[in-house]
Design an enzyme around this catalytic site. Structure first.
Site, PDB file in Angstrom:
ATOM      1  N   GLY A   1       9.224 -43.057  -6.862  1.00  0.00           N
ATOM      2  CA  GLY A   1       7.894 -43.218  -6.249  1.00  0.00           C
ATOM      3  C   GLY A   1       7.976 -42.557  -4.893  1.00  0.00           C
ATOM      4  N   THR A   2       7.751 -41.269  -4.878  1.00  0.00           N
ATOM      5  CA  THR A   2       8.009 -40.527  -3.636  1.00  0.00           C
ATOM      6  C   THR A   2       6.929 -40.730  -2.580  1.00  0.00           C
ATOM      7  OG1 THR A   2       7.179 -38.645  -4.883  1.00  0.00           O
ATOM      8  CG2 THR A   2       9.557 -38.753  -4.516  1.00  0.00           C
ATOM      9  N   ASN A   3       5.827 -41.381  -2.951  1.00  0.00           N
ATOM     10  CA  ASN A   3       4.840 -41.708  -1.908  1.00  0.00           C
ATOM     11  C   ASN A   3       5.455 -42.746  -0.969  1.00  0.00           C
ATOM     12  OD1 ASN A   3       3.114 -40.137  -3.421  1.00  0.00           O
ATOM     13  ND2 ASN A   3       2.177 -41.897  -4.451  1.00  0.00           N
ATOM     14  N   ASP A   4       5.923 -43.831  -1.569  1.00  0.00           N
ATOM     15  CA  ASP A   4       6.554 -44.858  -0.736  1.00  0.00           C
ATOM     16  C   ASP A   4       7.901 -44.388  -0.199  1.00  0.00           C
ATOM     17  OD1 ASP A   4       5.006 -47.268  -0.350  1.00  0.00           O
ATOM     18  OD2 ASP A   4       4.969 -47.408  -2.540  1.00  0.00           O
TER      19      ASP A   4
ATOM     20  N   ARG B   1      -3.571  -1.375  -6.238  1.00  0.00           N
ATOM     21  CA  ARG B   1      -2.749  -2.580  -6.100  1.00  0.00           C
ATOM     22  C   ARG B   1      -3.144  -3.532  -7.219  1.00  0.00           C
ATOM     23  NH1 ARG B   1      -5.700  -4.748  -0.601  1.00  0.00           N
ATOM     24  NH2 ARG B   1      -7.782  -4.664  -1.408  1.00  0.00           N
TER      25      ARG B   1
ATOM     26  N   ARG C   1      -3.380   2.811   8.667  1.00  0.00           N
ATOM     27  CA  ARG C   1      -3.685   1.511   8.050  1.00  0.00           C
ATOM     28  C   ARG C   1      -2.442   0.651   7.960  1.00  0.00           C
ATOM     29  NH1 ARG C   1      -8.312   2.623   4.149  1.00  0.00           N
ATOM     30  NH2 ARG C   1      -8.467   4.861   4.148  1.00  0.00           N
TER      31      ARG C   1
ATOM     32  N   GLY D   1      -8.049  -7.345   4.929  1.00  0.00           N
ATOM     33  CA  GLY D   1      -8.845  -7.399   6.154  1.00  0.00           C
ATOM     34  C   GLY D   1      -8.207  -8.142   7.310  1.00  0.00           C
TER      35      GLY D   1
ATOM     36  N   LYS E   1       0.831  -1.205   0.000  1.00  0.00           N
ATOM     37  CA  LYS E   1       0.000   0.000   0.000  1.00  0.00           C
ATOM     38  C   LYS E   1       0.870   1.262   0.000  1.00  0.00           C
ATOM     39  CE  LYS E   1      -3.556  -0.202   2.694  1.00  0.00           C
ATOM     40  NZ  LYS E   1      -4.998  -0.040   2.792  1.00  0.00           N
TER      41      LYS E   1
ATOM     42  N   MET F   1      -5.398  -7.344   8.969  1.00  0.00           N
ATOM     43  CA  MET F   1      -4.807  -6.498  10.001  1.00  0.00           C
ATOM     44  C   MET F   1      -5.683  -5.273  10.226  1.00  0.00           C
ATOM     45  SD  MET F   1      -0.812  -6.927   9.206  1.00  0.00           S
ATOM     46  CE  MET F   1      -1.035  -6.566   7.505  1.00  0.00           C
TER      47      MET F   1
ATOM     48  N   TYR G   1      11.458 -35.664 -16.195  1.00  0.00           N
ATOM     49  CA  TYR G   1      10.011 -35.440 -16.250  1.00  0.00           C
ATOM     50  C   TYR G   1       9.371 -35.614 -14.887  1.00  0.00           C
ATOM     51  CZ  TYR G   1       9.384 -40.524 -16.092  1.00  0.00           C
ATOM     52  OH  TYR G   1       9.392 -41.839 -15.705  1.00  0.00           O
TER      53      TYR G   1
ATOM     54  N   ARG H   1      -0.861 -47.723 -13.212  1.00  0.00           N
ATOM     55  CA  ARG H   1      -0.858 -48.712 -12.126  1.00  0.00           C
ATOM     56  C   ARG H   1      -1.752 -49.869 -12.562  1.00  0.00           C
ATOM     57  NH1 ARG H   1      -1.216 -43.630  -8.888  1.00  0.00           N
ATOM     58  NH2 ARG H   1       0.323 -43.690  -7.200  1.00  0.00           N
TER      59      ARG H   1
ATOM     60  N   HIS I   1     -16.100  -8.715   2.337  1.00  0.00           N
ATOM     61  CA  HIS I   1     -15.029  -9.576   2.830  1.00  0.00           C
ATOM     62  C   HIS I   1     -15.150 -10.987   2.273  1.00  0.00           C
ATOM     63  CE1 HIS I   1     -13.270 -12.392   5.768  1.00  0.00           C
ATOM     64  NE2 HIS I   1     -12.272 -11.529   5.705  1.00  0.00           N
TER      65      HIS I   1
ATOM     66  N   CYS J   1       6.946 -40.057 -10.063  1.00  0.00           N
ATOM     67  CA  CYS J   1       5.522 -40.340 -10.297  1.00  0.00           C
ATOM     68  C   CYS J   1       4.726 -40.390  -9.001  1.00  0.00           C
ATOM     69  CB  CYS J   1       5.348 -41.619 -11.095  1.00  0.00           C
ATOM     70  SG  CYS J   1       5.957 -43.075 -10.248  1.00  0.00           S
TER      71      CYS J   1
ATOM     72  N   ARG K   1       3.469 -49.985 -14.943  1.00  0.00           N
ATOM     73  CA  ARG K   1       4.079 -50.593 -13.756  1.00  0.00           C
ATOM     74  C   ARG K   1       3.410 -51.926 -13.456  1.00  0.00           C
ATOM     75  NH1 ARG K   1       3.253 -47.900  -8.030  1.00  0.00           N
ATOM     76  NH2 ARG K   1       1.248 -48.960  -8.207  1.00  0.00           N
TER      77      ARG K   1
ATOM     78  N   SER L   1      12.064 -44.088 -12.026  1.00  0.00           N
ATOM     79  CA  SER L   1      10.967 -43.173 -11.687  1.00  0.00           C
ATOM     80  C   SER L   1      10.825 -43.174 -10.172  1.00  0.00           C
ATOM     81  CB  SER L   1       9.671 -43.642 -12.346  1.00  0.00           C
ATOM     82  OG  SER L   1       8.632 -42.772 -11.974  1.00  0.00           O
TER      83      SER L   1
HETATM   84  C1  PEP Z   1       4.816 -44.085  -5.038  1.00  0.00           C
HETATM   85  O1  PEP Z   1       5.059 -44.870  -4.132  1.00  0.00           O
HETATM   86  O2  PEP Z   1       5.209 -42.915  -5.047  1.00  0.00           O
HETATM   87  C2  PEP Z   1       4.015 -44.515  -6.191  1.00  0.00           C
HETATM   88  C3  PEP Z   1       3.820 -43.707  -7.211  1.00  0.00           C
HETATM   89  O3  PEP Z   1       3.425 -45.717  -6.114  1.00  0.00           O
HETATM   90  P1  PEP Z   1       2.085 -46.015  -5.299  1.00  0.00           P
HETATM   91  O4  PEP Z   1       1.532 -44.721  -4.876  1.00  0.00           O
HETATM   92  O5  PEP Z   1       1.225 -46.752  -6.233  1.00  0.00           O
HETATM   93  O6  PEP Z   1       2.603 -46.851  -4.193  1.00  0.00           O
HETATM   94 MG    MG Z   2       4.753 -46.962  -4.477  1.00  0.00          MG
END
Ligand code: PEP
Ligand code: MG
Length: 915
Positions: free
Chosen positions: A801-804, A372, A99, A108, A28, A110, A886, A596, A490, A866, A652, A799
């Site tokens: 698998g960042t979940n596991d 703004r 202000r 809104g 502001k 503050m 990727y 999957r 608001h 993935c 997979r 690839s």
């Molecule tokens: C993972 O583990 O990141 C994955 C993509 O496989 P899933 O979620 O099927 O275990």
């Molecule tokens: Mg997995």
């Protein structure tokens, strides 16, 4: 004495700051300075910098006053010399507003105090100066009301109670037998002011300060301390705004929109913030102060004639009534309108972005109080950026960087199922405050909305009007419905910012907080009943309506094309069926990064076949069952290959533990036994045999394929035969990417690769032709990341698998983390849910290590991700920086991922230029 400069003055076509000083002066303050430099009429004032806020938090009030005193006094003198009048002087008074203004707008969240500098003497002088006793007393009572709330802390005792000041106003109106605030006389307002002060004293024990200087320091301190109020903290958490930034304080000469019918106040946008149309829009109120427009307590009028006519149609107001009771600014004050129009045009061209303006007209003179970059819906954001790009105002890079990836997501939000909508009866109409469609159970209080959502319910927060305290409940709700307030209320502003569906000002609805119901005439819904709202057209339904996904506009396609020019990483989708694949393609996916296969086994009769395989007592039995599954799998793959038309597809192998395909309950087990023609005991025994204490770490992933290679054989055969069929019948060259899950060692991977190669060769021999194919693995076990060099020797791709990988690195069970995650987040033991945003330090370290080790052993190894993180903006940035080729994410997140993949490149280029 501290010699640091904390106070920056502006006004009369000059200023000590400019638009580039947002970090120091807040948005502001920096923009007020810039407008002043541009010669736009801005009431003179000064900004106390964000550095002073930091100082306040380190050293407290006394120290703050000591270091600021001289500079603030000089700032006030400057205002006096530009605007005329003297602060605190009853003979020629000057009032100021105080202000907040952080680096980024926190609407809104503050505190603000207006009309500061009034006391029982000064108000008399003000009445003389304004030549309007009523306006002077109205200013005074507003000041006492705001100061009493913000600085002295008189608030409603319980959430069901109305604001204590409003209660006093209502009581006085009842005594006087009038309905509107504007019907109260100067004497009534004087009485109100006195009652306000008494209420403040009796509830807070604090006397209202009569000395304007004391008032000013009180307000400055209140603004600084509002940086740490609950709603600001929540807003910062939701928007990831660092606490260390602090807020600036803007002290500015008051101008009055409440001096009679040649005065007004309003809010305007240089383009429509809800749909992005290049149309000047806004709302104003004659004889009012700025807070009246935002507070939603009076129905504001439209600025332009076009939108006024549009509004009257929606509100069912005749043209004659519109003209007499709700005329546009364009009609009422054509000269001022022309000035305002020219200013908005100039500011938009100057900032190269849609502007959100606040203005006041005092006795026929226009003053700008703020400009703004306007908050907007996802749809408007894309449209405005792309329109400006087509107009040549923005280049490719700026257009891409203008898009907030999280808000882009809004475009992909659902709308009501058209059939259900056609059959539904609208019960009320409000303003289409924020687009989208939402259905949920009615909840009337924000804290309860958050609780209900925690219990897994979908809610619509229904309120007379919302206030910043409601932010958490608004964030939790599916949608927000208010019975009061305009498009700049608001609820509307905040919902739009959150990308949340909102209908505001549905005035035919009556909300009763005590009875916890909402009624139209005699038809009432109770708390917990279902309600649906359409934020795109403002309709309210007393029904539960199913939703469907939104249509995409051509703008999104153009945006994706521009983004593709810059992105280095490719974006694939996680898709398991031809339908998912088609959606992914329509969103711009450049391949499938994760198909999957187990998801295919749950459909129709397939589950029976997979169960037959599981129950089989020996390899031959399993092979017989698998032979029945083969044509089905092959057909599935052919379907996906055909849709993707030669784009890369990673398939997979079966990943979950086998018992996931068997029923847990006795009743279902009996049913299964009957269906399969086997004794119940056999099913029961198998379930017991397969049961594991810790199935996520049990017989799953490549371990299944290694123990039962016939499953790997069948899946390989299905993939290779499908690709061969496509080549033969559709002349499509597919290079399938076969992916082995949950590998932890080179040996595990090689054993599976061996089965795949042998099976593929067998099929080639049978068909007397061959195709190319690739074999890769998921890296989702920490050991795989560590041993990536060994694994990469035989792999064509990785690839992550960042979940596991997150599950196994943290040791947080994916299925149980929800039990303690909220507490962990609350205690600050986790900053974000690591299953949503990649833990770049820990899990990310393994991703980096795995990538480096893999590529060292196998130069040119293709590497992707993935896990769910593949669609999360912050995680995507990390993947880019780590050199991944990727990301793969859900089809609906593909546009977001493509945008972020481009933005991260552009940001790097910007950094390189600045370095
Ligand atoms: C993972 O583990 O990141 C994955 C993509 O496989 P899933 O979620 O099927 O275990
Ligand atoms: Mg997995």
């Amino acid at each position: 004495m501290n010699s640091i400069k904390y106070v920056y003055s502006f006004g009369d076509k000059a200023s000590e700051g400019n638009a580039g000083m947002k970090n120091l002066l807040g948005g502001k303050g920096a923009n007020l300075a810039e407008m002043s430099l541009l010669g736009i009429p801005v009431p003179a004032g000064f900004t106390i910098s964000t550095e002073a806020c930091a100082h306040y938090y380190s050293f407290g009030r006394e120290e703050l006053i000591a270091i600021l005193k001289d500079q603030v006094v000089a700032g006030v003198h400057n205002i006096e010399s530009v605007m005329g009048g003297h602060f605190g002087d009853p003979t020629d008074p000057l009032l100021v507003s105080v202000r907040s203004g952080a680096r980024v707008s926190m609407p809104g969240m503050m505190d603000t105090v207006l009309n500061l500098g009034l006391n029982d003497e000064v108000v008399e002088g003000l009445a003389m100066k304004m030549n309007n006793e009523r306006a002077a007393w109205d200013s005074y009572r507003r000041f006492v009301q705001m100061y009493g709330d913000v600085v002295l802390g008189l608030k409603p005792a319980a959430k069901e109670d109305i604001d204590p000041f409003e209660a006093i106003i209502e009581a006085l109106k009842a005594e006087r037998g009038v309905h509107l605030d504007t019907d109260l006389s100067a004497a009534d307002l004087q009485e109100l002011t006195a009652r306000f002060k008494r209420a403040i004293f009796s509830f807070t024990g604090k006397q209202f300060p009569t000395n304007p200087e004391d008032q000013l320091w009180g307000a400055i301190e209140a603004v600084f301390s509002s940086w740490m109020n609950d709603r600001a903290i929540t807003y910062r958490r939701l928007n990831r705004i660092p606490e260390g930034w602090g807020t600036a304080v803007n002290v500015q000469a008051m101008v009055f929109g409440n001096l009679g019918n040649s005065s007004a106040t309003g809010v305007a946008f240089s383009r429509d913030p809800s749909n992005g149309e290049d149309e000047f829009v806004g709302e104003y109120l004659i004889n009012a102060q700025g807070e009246d427009v935002v507070a939603g307590t009076r129905t504001p009028q439209q600025i332009t004639l076009v939108s006024s006519r549009r509004w009257s149609k929606l509100a069912n107001v005749s043209e004659a009534e519109r003209k007499s009771a709700f005329p546009s600014l364009e009609e009422v004050m054509p000269d001022i309108y022309a000035q305002l129009y020219a200013i908005q045009d100039r500011l938009e061209a100057h900032y190269k972005d849609m502007q959100d303006l606040e203005f006041t007209i005092q006795d026929g003179k226009l003053w700008l109080l703020q400009t703004r970059n306007g908050k907007r819906t996802g749809k408007a954001m894309v449209k405005i950026a792309l329109d400006m790009w087509r107009e040549g105002v923005l280049d490719d890079r700026t257009a891409v960087l203008r898009i907030d990836p999280v808000k882009l997501d809004e475009l992909l939000h659902p709308i009501f199922d058209k059939k259900a909508l056609a059959a539904a009866t609208p019960m009320a109409h409000g303003l289409p405050a924020s687009p989208g469609a939402a259905s949920g159970q009615i909840v009337f209080f924000a804290d309860e909305a958050a609780e209900w959502v925690k219990k897994g319910k979908k809610v619509i927060l229904v309120r007379i009007e919302t206030s910043p305290e409601d932010i958490q409940g608004m964030a939790a709700a599916e949608g927000i419905l208010t019975t009061r307030g305009g498009m700049t209320s608001h609820a509307a502003v905040v919902a739009r910012g959150m990308g949340k569906c909102c209908v505001s000002g549905a005035g035919t609805l009556h909300v009763d907080y005590h009875k916890r119901n909402v009624c139209v005439g005699n038809v009432c819904l109770q708390e917990g009943d279902w309600l649906s709202i359409n934020g795109t057209d403002g309709t309210v339904y007393f029904d539960k309506l199913p939703t469907q996904n939104a249509d995409l506009s051509g703008d999104l396609g153009d945006l994706m094309k521009i983004a593709d020019k810059f992105a280095r990483m490719r974006v694939r989708a996680n898709a398991d069926t031809p339908t998912d694949a088609a959606v992914a393609l329509s969103f711009g996916a450049e391949g499938i990064g994760l198909c999957r296969t187990e998801h295919m086994f749950f459909e129709g009769d397939r589950i029976k076949l997979i169960r037959e395989m599981i129950l089989a007592p020996d390899t031959d039995g399993r092979k017989r069952a698998l032979a029945k599954l083969l044509p089905i799998q092959r057909q599935d793959f052919e379907g996906i290959f055909r849709v993707m038309e030669g784009l890369p597809i990673t398939i997979r192998f079966l990943d979950p533990p086998l018992h996931e395909f068997l029923p847990k309950e006795e009743e279902s087990q009996r049913m299964m036994a009957k269906e399969m023609g086997v004794p119940y005991e056999q099913v029961k025994h198998k379930v017991e045999e397969l049961s594991e204490v810790n199935p996520m770490m049990g017989l799953r992933g490549c371990r299944v394929g290694n123990i039962y290679p016939e499953i790997t054989e069948m899946q390989t055969r299905a993939i290779i035969e499908a690709a061969l069929n496509l080549k033969k019948h559709h002349d499509q060259d597919i290079i399938p990417e076969i992916m082995v899950p949950l590998v932890g060692s080179g040996l595990e991977f090689e054993a599976q690769a061996e089965v795949i190669h042998q099976t593929a060769e067998k099929v080639f021999a049978e068909r007397k032709t061959r195709i190319d194919y690739r074999i890769g693995t998921m890296i989702e076990v920490p050991r795989a990341a560590i041993m990536a060099g060994q694994i990469a020797l035989h792999a064509d791709f990785f690839s992550f698998g960042t979940n596991d990988l997150t599950q196994l690195t943290y040791g947080f069970s994916r299925d149980d983390v929800a039990d303690f995650l909220p507490a962990y987040l609350e205690k600050g033991l986790l900053k974000v849910d690591p299953f949503v945003t990649l833990d770049t330090e820990g899990v990310g370290y393994l991703v980096k290590l795995g990538t480096e080790n893999g590529r060292e052993a196998h130069p040119g190894l293709k590497v992707g991700i993935c896990g769910e993180h593949g669609g999360d903006p912050e995680s995507i940035e990390f993947c880019h920086k780590t050199g991944l080729d990727y990301v793969s994410c859900s089809p609906y997140r593909v546009p977001v991922a493509k945008l972020v993949a481009a933005q991260v490149v552009l940001k790097e280029q910007q950094k390189a230029v600045h370095a």
